[in-house]
Design a protein around this motif. Structure first.
Motif, PDB file in Angstrom:
ATOM      1  N   LEU A   1       0.904  -1.383  -0.004  1.00  5.81           N
ATOM      2  CA  LEU A   1       0.006   0.016  -0.169  1.00  5.81           C
ATOM      3  C   LEU A   1       0.931   1.162   0.072  1.00  5.81           C
ATOM      4  O   LEU A   1       0.624   2.187  -0.697  1.00  5.81           O
ATOM      5  CB  LEU A   1      -0.926   0.145   1.193  1.00  5.81           C
ATOM      6  CG  LEU A   1      -2.169  -0.662   1.069  1.00  5.81           C
ATOM      7  CD1 LEU A   1      -2.738  -0.793   2.616  1.00  5.81           C
ATOM      8  CD2 LEU A   1      -3.122  -0.172   0.240  1.00  5.81           C
ATOM      9  N   THR A   2       1.964   1.003   1.000  1.00  3.53           N
ATOM     10  CA  THR A   2       2.841   2.397   1.044  1.00  3.53           C
ATOM     11  C   THR A   2       3.364   2.748  -0.329  1.00  3.53           C
ATOM     12  O   THR A   2       3.611   3.838  -0.950  1.00  3.53           O
ATOM     13  CB  THR A   2       3.850   1.987   2.020  1.00  3.53           C
ATOM     14  OG1 THR A   2       3.260   1.717   3.198  1.00  3.53           O
ATOM     15  CG2 THR A   2       4.713   3.200   2.202  1.00  3.53           C
ATOM     16  N   ALA A   3       4.017   1.558  -0.894  1.00  2.00           N
ATOM     17  CA  ALA A   3       4.615   1.686  -2.289  1.00  2.00           C
ATOM     18  C   ALA A   3       3.791   2.417  -3.141  1.00  2.00           C
ATOM     19  O   ALA A   3       4.317   3.024  -4.193  1.00  2.00           O
ATOM     20  CB  ALA A   3       5.447   0.256  -2.520  1.00  2.00           C
ATOM     21  N   GLY A   4       2.736   1.804  -3.229  1.00  2.00           N
ATOM     22  CA  GLY A   4       1.571   2.244  -4.244  1.00  2.00           C
ATOM     23  C   GLY A   4       1.333   3.536  -4.282  1.00  2.00           C
ATOM     24  O   GLY A   4       1.419   4.313  -5.344  1.00  2.00           O
ATOM     25  N   ILE A   5       1.122   4.259  -3.120  1.00  2.00           N
ATOM     26  CA  ILE A   5       0.823   5.587  -2.916  1.00  2.00           C
ATOM     27  C   ILE A   5       2.065   6.194  -3.312  1.00  2.00           C
ATOM     28  O   ILE A   5       2.103   7.444  -4.233  1.00  2.00           O
ATOM     29  CB  ILE A   5       0.506   5.995  -1.659  1.00  2.00           C
ATOM     30  CG1 ILE A   5      -0.625   5.299  -1.174  1.00  2.00           C
ATOM     31  CG2 ILE A   5       0.176   7.523  -1.426  1.00  2.00           C
ATOM     32  CD1 ILE A   5      -1.054   5.431   0.523  1.00  2.00           C
ATOM     33  N   VAL A   6       3.354   5.990  -2.984  1.00  2.00           N
ATOM     34  CA  VAL A   6       4.495   6.675  -3.420  1.00  2.00           C
ATOM     35  C   VAL A   6       4.829   6.547  -4.773  1.00  2.00           C
ATOM     36  O   VAL A   6       5.245   7.605  -5.583  1.00  2.00           O
ATOM     37  CB  VAL A   6       5.633   6.123  -2.537  1.00  2.00           C
ATOM     38  CG1 VAL A   6       7.033   6.656  -3.249  1.00  2.00           C
ATOM     39  CG2 VAL A   6       5.615   6.305  -1.101  1.00  2.00           C
ATOM     40  N   LEU A   7       4.437   5.515  -5.424  1.00  2.00           N
ATOM     41  CA  LEU A   7       4.506   5.202  -6.791  1.00  2.00           C
ATOM     42  C   LEU A   7       3.584   6.461  -7.648  1.00  2.00           C
ATOM     43  O   LEU A   7       4.204   6.876  -8.825  1.00  2.00           O
ATOM     44  CB  LEU A   7       3.962   3.960  -7.118  1.00  2.00           C
ATOM     45  CG  LEU A   7       4.324   3.441  -8.527  1.00  2.00           C
ATOM     46  CD1 LEU A   7       6.046   3.216  -8.749  1.00  2.00           C
ATOM     47  CD2 LEU A   7       4.135   2.023  -8.929  1.00  2.00           C
TER      48      LEU A   7
ATOM     49  N   ARG B   1      20.898   8.735  -8.442  1.00  2.00           N
ATOM     50  CA  ARG B   1      21.244   7.640  -9.124  1.00  2.00           C
ATOM     51  C   ARG B   1      20.589   7.634 -10.138  1.00  2.00           C
ATOM     52  O   ARG B   1      20.766   6.404 -11.237  1.00  2.00           O
ATOM     53  CB  ARG B   1      20.869   6.467  -8.044  1.00  2.00           C
ATOM     54  CG  ARG B   1      21.799   6.324  -6.827  1.00  2.00           C
ATOM     55  CD  ARG B   1      23.108   5.831  -6.994  1.00  2.00           C
ATOM     56  NE  ARG B   1      24.060   6.276  -6.172  1.00  2.00           N
ATOM     57  CZ  ARG B   1      25.181   6.942  -6.257  1.00  2.00           C
ATOM     58  NH1 ARG B   1      25.507   7.198  -7.537  1.00  2.00           N
ATOM     59  NH2 ARG B   1      25.831   7.268  -5.351  1.00  2.00           N
ATOM     60  N   LYS B   2      19.763   8.536 -10.651  1.00  4.59           N
ATOM     61  CA  LYS B   2      19.233   8.636 -11.920  1.00  4.59           C
ATOM     62  C   LYS B   2      18.140   7.645 -12.279  1.00  4.59           C
ATOM     63  O   LYS B   2      18.123   7.021 -13.379  1.00  4.59           O
ATOM     64  CB  LYS B   2      20.128   8.837 -13.173  1.00  4.59           C
ATOM     65  CG  LYS B   2      20.848  10.111 -12.810  1.00  4.59           C
ATOM     66  CD  LYS B   2      20.387  11.460 -12.769  1.00  4.59           C
ATOM     67  CE  LYS B   2      21.162  12.496 -12.444  1.00  4.59           C
ATOM     68  NZ  LYS B   2      20.443  13.329 -11.473  1.00  4.59           N
ATOM     69  N   MET B   3      17.743   6.854 -11.338  1.00  2.00           N
ATOM     70  CA  MET B   3      16.837   5.703 -11.428  1.00  2.00           C
ATOM     71  C   MET B   3      15.433   6.315 -11.950  1.00  2.00           C
ATOM     72  O   MET B   3      14.964   7.497 -11.750  1.00  2.00           O
ATOM     73  CB  MET B   3      16.613   4.792 -10.269  1.00  2.00           C
ATOM     74  CG  MET B   3      17.907   3.870 -10.100  1.00  2.00           C
ATOM     75  SD  MET B   3      17.695   2.845  -8.608  1.00  2.00           S
ATOM     76  CE  MET B   3      16.438   1.801  -9.145  1.00  2.00           C
ATOM     77  N   SER B   4      14.708   5.442 -12.403  1.00  2.00           N
ATOM     78  CA  SER B   4      13.351   5.813 -12.838  1.00  2.00           C
ATOM     79  C   SER B   4      12.444   5.535 -11.475  1.00  2.00           C
ATOM     80  O   SER B   4      12.722   4.964 -10.426  1.00  2.00           O
ATOM     81  CB  SER B   4      12.624   5.105 -13.774  1.00  2.00           C
ATOM     82  OG  SER B   4      12.376   3.522 -13.184  1.00  2.00           O
ATOM     83  N   ARG B   5      11.265   6.533 -11.393  1.00  4.60           N
ATOM     84  CA  ARG B   5      10.534   6.334 -10.047  1.00  4.60           C
ATOM     85  C   ARG B   5      10.061   4.713  -9.710  1.00  4.60           C
ATOM     86  O   ARG B   5      10.242   4.219  -8.653  1.00  4.60           O
ATOM     87  CB  ARG B   5       9.301   7.229 -10.207  1.00  4.60           C
ATOM     88  CG  ARG B   5       8.895   7.451  -8.841  1.00  4.60           C
ATOM     89  CD  ARG B   5       7.664   8.808  -8.828  1.00  4.60           C
ATOM     90  NE  ARG B   5       7.334   9.032  -7.555  1.00  4.60           N
ATOM     91  CZ  ARG B   5       7.817   9.597  -6.539  1.00  4.60           C
ATOM     92  NH1 ARG B   5       8.909  10.379  -6.701  1.00  4.60           N
ATOM     93  NH2 ARG B   5       7.103   9.661  -5.285  1.00  4.60           N
ATOM     94  N   THR B   6       9.753   4.156 -10.772  1.00  5.11           N
ATOM     95  CA  THR B   6       9.345   3.042 -10.658  1.00  5.11           C
ATOM     96  C   THR B   6      10.375   1.914 -10.318  1.00  5.11           C
ATOM     97  O   THR B   6      10.193   1.166  -9.031  1.00  5.11           O
ATOM     98  CB  THR B   6       8.727   2.198 -11.753  1.00  5.11           C
ATOM     99  OG1 THR B   6       7.859   3.413 -12.672  1.00  5.11           O
ATOM    100  CG2 THR B   6       7.714   0.989 -11.903  1.00  5.11           C
TER     101      THR B   6
END
Ligand code: TRP
Length: 444
Positions: free
Chosen positions: A151-157, A336-341
């Motif tokens: 749930l946490t990860a979903g909202i942050v995404l 680190r230039k990663m994508s948000r996902t």
């Protein structure tokens, strides 16, 4: 501001988000049992003083650094003190919230489970052993931890504005209303007056150095200090928004919530004739028992209250857990230039794994001790006793001694006298007090 960097839509939204981070299990779960363990009102008095004199200056320091740079912890340090070792200390504060999140998500999972139980069956006789049986099993808590973290990860995404900002905007006012209803219920119980007196009449003979250290530690935890959460959120504020207003608003809301939670829980505890010093199990063991007892009279009412109560805890925990998650995401995306996902997935795997160990440490892994402690307690103690205090020290030293005074002055705003007082607290009082807590945690 870096191109494409998101920010909160308004100063109110920023305050809501920070308040959402601050208000969480720390207020509803940790504060009441700490008050109960440390003799009631006297703990609250010390807590209020340390919130004002210590936590507020630390919080403002963190916010100033974040807002001045519009970067996450690591990037902020690098920008303000290029090429120095500060950035590695900045990195430390990226790691700390991930450790906190691991065990926080376990407790968040317990709350989910209790919410589910309240919905499906309600609590009846034998409710007080429910908690013990539940955490001792392997799969149940693990599944709940996974759910909570997902749930946490979903909202942050969803991102800063449409994920975090929107969730906080809806859930905080709702939480506030729910807690007020619960407080009304609690205060209406026969015998609740003793609980009110317990919260309002300080017994100063209980004052001790360990009480003071515990109150300060609790106020750090409650305001999410020392780990870059406040810094990261402040970095999402717009140039024209006031840190002073946001900071004072956040600290004020957080205090109010802790007090309300105290007035929800203690009157009910006293009405049921239970000892207030049950420790961390207080809300999970005592409250279902109270709900079960009340249920004998008006079953539907106690059922409704128990559902509302555990629902509130889940919401409060989520608004905090997303703030911890966001610190790591900000670092991975910006530095680190990663994508948000990608960042969300990586952090999910890391925190899930450590959290799983924490969760199992009440069941199958309960025999495994590291430095004499179970894994869950080790993560908790390492972060709240050492890493958070260390991070807080780092931030006040940075804002008070490393940053330019004029820069701090212009970021903070407010009139000259108030700034003078705050700057003095940031430069001298806070560092000395933090070192004192650190030492007392080491020897007590
Ligand atoms: N302050 C939150 C609470 O009271 C917990 C929290 C959120 C936190 N972010 C944090 C604690 C960062 C420490 C560090 O529940």
């Amino acid at each position: 501001m870096a191109a494409g960097r998101e920010h909160f839509g308004s100063s109110t939204a920023a305050t809501l988000a920070m308040a959402g981070s601050a208000i969480g299990l720390g207020n509803i779960w940790r504060f009441p049992y700490m008050v109960g363990e440390h003799g009631g009102a006297v703990f609250i008095v010390v807590y209020l003083l340390s919130a004002l004199l210590l936590s507020l200056p630390i919080m403002l320091s963190e916010a100033v650094i974040g807002k001045a740079t519009h970067a996450g912890t690591f990037g902020a340090m690098e920008r303000l003190a290029p090429g120095s070792r500060w950035k590695w200390l900045g990195l430390l504060t990226v790691v700390t919230p991930m450790i906190i999140l691991s065990y926080y998500s376990v407790v968040g999972g317990w709350s989910l489970r209790f919410f589910g139980e309240a919905m499906a069956r309600g609590f009846d006789a034998g409710a007080e052993s429910f908690f013990g049986r539940f955490i001792a099993s392997a799969w149940g808590p693990l599944v709940c931890h996974t759910l909570f973290l997902a749930l946490t990860a979903g909202i942050v995404l969803g991102g800063v504005k449409s994920g975090i900002e929107r969730f906080n905007k809806i859930s905080l006012p709702l939480l506030f209303a729910l807690m007020l209803v619960l407080m009304g219920y609690s205060l209406s119980l026969p015998g609740s007056r003793a609980g009110v007196a317990y919260l309002l009449r300080p017994d100063f003979s209980k004052l001790s150095p360990s009480l003071v250290a515990a109150a300060m530690g609790q106020s750090f935890f409650s305001l999410s200090l020392g780990v870059g959460t406040i810094l990261t959120y402040a970095s999402y504020m717009k140039k024209e928004d006031s840190i002073l207003r946001t900071g004072i608003g956040t600290a004020g809301f957080d205090l109010l919530f802790a007090l309300i939670a105290g007035f929800v829980i203690m009157p009910a505890v006293f009405a049921a004739g239970i000892q207030p010093d049950a420790g961390p199990g207080l809300i999970f063991e005592t409250l279902p028992f109270i709900f079960a007892k009340m249920g004998a009279g008006a079953a539907w009412l106690s059922r409704a209250v128990s559902i509302l109560f555990f629902f509130s805890i889940v919401i409060a925990a989520l608004t905090s857990s997303i703030s911890m998650f966001e610190v790591g995401v900000a670092y991975l995306v910006e530095e680190r230039k990663m994508s948000r996902t990608g960042a969300v997935l990586l952090l999910f795997v890391l925190t899930w794994s450590l959290g799983a160990l924490c969760s199992l440490s009440f069941g199958p892994l309960s025999g495994t001790r590291i430095l004499g402690e179970r894994i869950f307690d080790l993560c908790d103690r390492m972060t709240s006793d050492y890493l958070m205090t260390f991070g807080s020290l780092l931030f006040v030293l940075f804002a008070g001694w490393k940053m330019d005074r004029a820069r701090v002055r212009s970021e903070l705003g407010g009139d000259g006298r108030l700034f003078g007082v705050l700057y003095f607290l940031i430069r001298y009082v806070a560092p000395l007090a933090i070192v004192a807590i650190f030492i007392s945690n080491l020897i007590l």
